[in-house]
Design an enzyme around this catalytic site. Structure first.
Site, PDB file in Angstrom:
ATOM      1  N   CYS A 238      -8.319  -3.315  -5.519  1.00 10.92           N
ATOM      2  CA  CYS A 238      -6.854  -2.977  -5.259  1.00 10.92           C
ATOM      3  C   CYS A 238      -7.450  -2.790  -3.575  1.00 10.92           C
ATOM      4  O   CYS A 238      -8.593  -2.856  -3.263  1.00 10.92           O
ATOM      5  CB  CYS A 238      -5.869  -2.452  -5.724  1.00 10.92           C
ATOM      6  SG  CYS A 238      -4.522  -2.886  -4.862  1.00 10.92           S
TER       7      CYS A 238
ATOM      8  N   GLY B 240       1.184  -1.348  -0.028  1.00 11.72           N
ATOM      9  CA  GLY B 240      -0.059   0.157   0.162  1.00 11.72           C
ATOM     10  C   GLY B 240       0.931   1.212   0.215  1.00 11.72           C
ATOM     11  O   GLY B 240       1.942   1.447   1.068  1.00 11.72           O
TER      12      GLY B 240
ATOM     13  N   LYS C  30       2.108  11.990  -2.312  1.00  7.30           N
ATOM     14  CA  LYS C  30       1.402  10.812  -3.229  1.00  7.30           C
ATOM     15  C   LYS C  30       1.463  11.634  -4.748  1.00  7.30           C
ATOM     16  O   LYS C  30       1.301  10.630  -6.078  1.00  7.30           O
ATOM     17  CB  LYS C  30       0.413   9.844  -3.279  1.00  7.30           C
ATOM     18  CG  LYS C  30      -0.129   8.753  -2.293  1.00  7.30           C
ATOM     19  CD  LYS C  30      -1.179   8.359  -2.050  1.00  7.30           C
ATOM     20  CE  LYS C  30      -0.892   7.386  -0.709  1.00  7.30           C
ATOM     21  NZ  LYS C  30      -2.023   6.391  -0.239  1.00  7.30           N
TER      22      LYS C  30
ATOM     23  N   LYS D  18      -2.703   0.061  -9.469  1.00  2.79           N
ATOM     24  CA  LYS D  18      -3.184  -1.067  -9.543  1.00  2.79           C
ATOM     25  C   LYS D  18      -3.619  -0.920 -10.460  1.00  2.79           C
ATOM     26  O   LYS D  18      -4.387  -0.434 -11.209  1.00  2.79           O
ATOM     27  CB  LYS D  18      -3.911  -1.448  -7.884  1.00  2.79           C
ATOM     28  CG  LYS D  18      -3.919  -3.188  -8.423  1.00  2.79           C
ATOM     29  CD  LYS D  18      -2.138  -3.616  -8.303  1.00  2.79           C
ATOM     30  CE  LYS D  18      -1.677  -3.687  -6.992  1.00  2.79           C
ATOM     31  NZ  LYS D  18      -0.236  -3.445  -7.058  1.00  2.79           N
TER      32      LYS D  18
ATOM     33  N   ARG E 276      10.584  -0.559  -4.773  1.00  2.00           N
ATOM     34  CA  ARG E 276       9.324  -0.672  -5.535  1.00  2.00           C
ATOM     35  C   ARG E 276       9.447   0.131  -6.508  1.00  2.00           C
ATOM     36  O   ARG E 276       9.933   1.777  -5.249  1.00  2.00           O
ATOM     37  CB  ARG E 276       8.721  -0.742  -4.527  1.00  2.00           C
ATOM     38  CG  ARG E 276       8.680  -2.299  -3.756  1.00  2.00           C
ATOM     39  CD  ARG E 276       6.696  -2.523  -3.274  1.00  2.00           C
ATOM     40  NE  ARG E 276       5.959  -2.554  -4.627  1.00  2.00           N
ATOM     41  CZ  ARG E 276       5.091  -2.595  -4.762  1.00  2.00           C
ATOM     42  NH1 ARG E 276       4.121  -2.541  -3.614  1.00  2.00           N
ATOM     43  NH2 ARG E 276       3.967  -2.953  -5.088  1.00  2.00           N
TER      44      ARG E 276
ATOM     45  N   ASP F 144      -0.782   5.148  -6.528  1.00  2.00           N
ATOM     46  CA  ASP F 144       0.469   4.963  -5.915  1.00  2.00           C
ATOM     47  C   ASP F 144       1.127   6.263  -6.636  1.00  2.00           C
ATOM     48  O   ASP F 144       2.390   6.561  -5.651  1.00  2.00           O
ATOM     49  CB  ASP F 144       0.840   3.553  -6.728  1.00  2.00           C
ATOM     50  CG  ASP F 144       0.097   3.054  -6.153  1.00  2.00           C
ATOM     51  OD1 ASP F 144      -1.023   2.030  -6.027  1.00  2.00           O
ATOM     52  OD2 ASP F 144       1.317   1.770  -5.242  1.00  2.00           O
TER      53      ASP F 144
HETATM   54  P1  RI2 Z   1      -3.061   2.920  -0.197  1.00  2.00           P
HETATM   55  C1  RI2 Z   1      -1.609  -0.147  -3.862  1.00  2.00           C
HETATM   56  O1  RI2 Z   1      -0.034  -0.475  -4.508  1.00  2.00           O
HETATM   57  C2  RI2 Z   1      -2.891  -0.356  -4.455  1.00  2.00           C
HETATM   58  O2  RI2 Z   1      -2.206   0.059  -6.192  1.00  2.00           O
HETATM   59  C3  RI2 Z   1      -3.241   1.805  -4.335  1.00  2.00           C
HETATM   60  O3  RI2 Z   1      -4.504   1.553  -4.550  1.00  2.00           O
HETATM   61  C4  RI2 Z   1      -1.998   2.051  -3.786  1.00  2.00           C
HETATM   62  O4  RI2 Z   1      -1.579   0.841  -3.000  1.00  2.00           O
HETATM   63  C5  RI2 Z   1      -2.616   3.143  -2.215  1.00  2.00           C
HETATM   64  O5  RI2 Z   1      -3.026   2.597  -1.216  1.00  2.00           O
HETATM   65  P2  RI2 Z   1       0.236  -2.119  -3.804  1.00  2.00           P
HETATM   66  O6  RI2 Z   1       1.715  -1.647  -2.758  1.00  2.00           O
HETATM   67  O7  RI2 Z   1      -2.073   4.154   0.393  1.00  2.00           O
HETATM   68  O8  RI2 Z   1      -1.384  -2.918  -3.557  1.00  2.00           O
HETATM   69  O9  RI2 Z   1      -4.132   4.207  -0.148  1.00  2.00           O
HETATM   70  O10 RI2 Z   1       0.773  -2.612  -5.127  1.00  2.00           O
HETATM   71  O11 RI2 Z   1      -3.621   2.310   1.259  1.00  2.00           O
END
Ligand code: RI2
Length: 306
Positions: free
Chosen positions: A124, A18, A229, A204, A60, A193
């Protein structure tokens, strides 16, 4: 460096995931590491902090929350190590506190956009998007959610558990059912992201399909994103890199081995152009995507682009 490497590994393997959570974890790891370097001379201290920052950022490539968090945490103007540690610790405390508070603010600002009776589609697992949904529900609005599975790692299962535990009526669909199901949806709420200076959303993989289907069905798309972000480096023309993850996430490696003519492509994110996005909800207000530059300039600082 052991603990910092452990955090880096957890981010790489997505044990910590996340965009928001990885940013907070990286900021805390860098603070703790800097504090362990108290005995070093100043120039050595700075070199080690830079190395550690690189280790965290390299885990990442797509979520800009990670380099933003690291840059905001590591910066200092001190000329001696104890002062540098104090500045870095202060930066980390501030970042982590603001990140926590941002989720609540996004929830409150975003919930204004949710009406009684709305059916919301999400993709996601985004803590920011869920904050909006949960806040609207807590305000007594009679809402329900359609959540995508979000292959290949099925983060949609985390989302449906969270929604279930909150008592919110939820329907799980497979990703390929998005367009068909859009007819039943009032609006789409997703996380981010990265958001580039032109207002494009990187989230995602599959997010752009929700946005396309929403556009076709004339439904609104709302993005929940903390200001950290937004990507300052896109101001310099840099593109957001789309992470390609292992084929093991998609298919059993033993099965793939027996298919010599087949290869697997596993992009983890996609890009949704600004035209498909109605509003970006941040902790400092709701902005149309065309205002991404202003958010970067006023709330992140242009120096983060360098
Ligand atoms: P929050 C996640 O990426 C998803 O793409 C999600 O929409 C985004 O981060 C933002 O998440 P991953 O780490 O910060 O699962 O709002 O690849 O929780």
């Amino acid at each position: 460096m052991d603990e910092l490497n452990t955090t880096a590994e957890k981010i790489r393997t997505m044990e910590i995931r996340g965009a928001g959570r990885i940013a907070v974890a990286a900021s805390a790891a860098l603070r703790d590491y800097a504090m362990s370097l108290r005995a070093l001379p100043m120039d050595e201290f700075n070199i080690r902090v830079e190395e550690a920052a690189r280790t965290l950022v390299d885990t990442r490539p797509t979520a800009v929350s990670l380099p933003n968090a690291v840059a905001l945490t590591k910066r200092h103007t001190a000329t001696n190590v104890p002062d540098a540690i104090e500045e870095i610790s202060g930066n980390a405390e501030r970042f982590i506190k603001n990140a926590g508070e941002a989720l609540g603010k996004i929830g409150r600002i975003g919930a204004e956009r949710i009406r009684d009776g709305d059916v919301i589609m999400t993709h996601c697992n985004s803590h920011a998007a869920l904050s909006i949904i949960k806040t609207a529900f807590d305000q007594g609005k009679d809402i329900s959610v359609i959540a995508t599975e979000s292959r290949p790692r099925r983060q949609g299962f985390i989302t449906i558990r969270e929604l279930n535990d909150h008592g919110i009526p939820t329907t799980l669909i497979v990703d390929s059912a998005v367009r068909l199901t859009m007819k039943k949806v009032d609006l789409v709420v997703v996380g981010a992201d990265s958001i580039s200076v032109n207002g494009a959303l990187i989230n995602k993989v599959g997010t752009s399909q929700l946005a396309l289907a929403a556009q076709e069905a004339r439904r609104n798309v709302i993005v929940a994103a903390e200001t950290y972000k937004f990507s300052p480096r896109t101001l310099l023309g840099e593109m957001v890199e789309i992470e390609d993850r292992s084929s093991d996430e998609v298919i059993d490696p033993q099965v793939l081995k027996r298919l010599p003519n087949v290869k697997v492509s596993n992009p983890a994110f996609d890009v949704t152009p600004a035209e498909y996005i109605d509003l970006i909800i941040t902790e400092v207000g709701a902005f149309p995507p065309a205002m991404a530059f202003t958010v970067i300039k006023d709330y992140l600082g242009l120096e983060l682009a360098l």
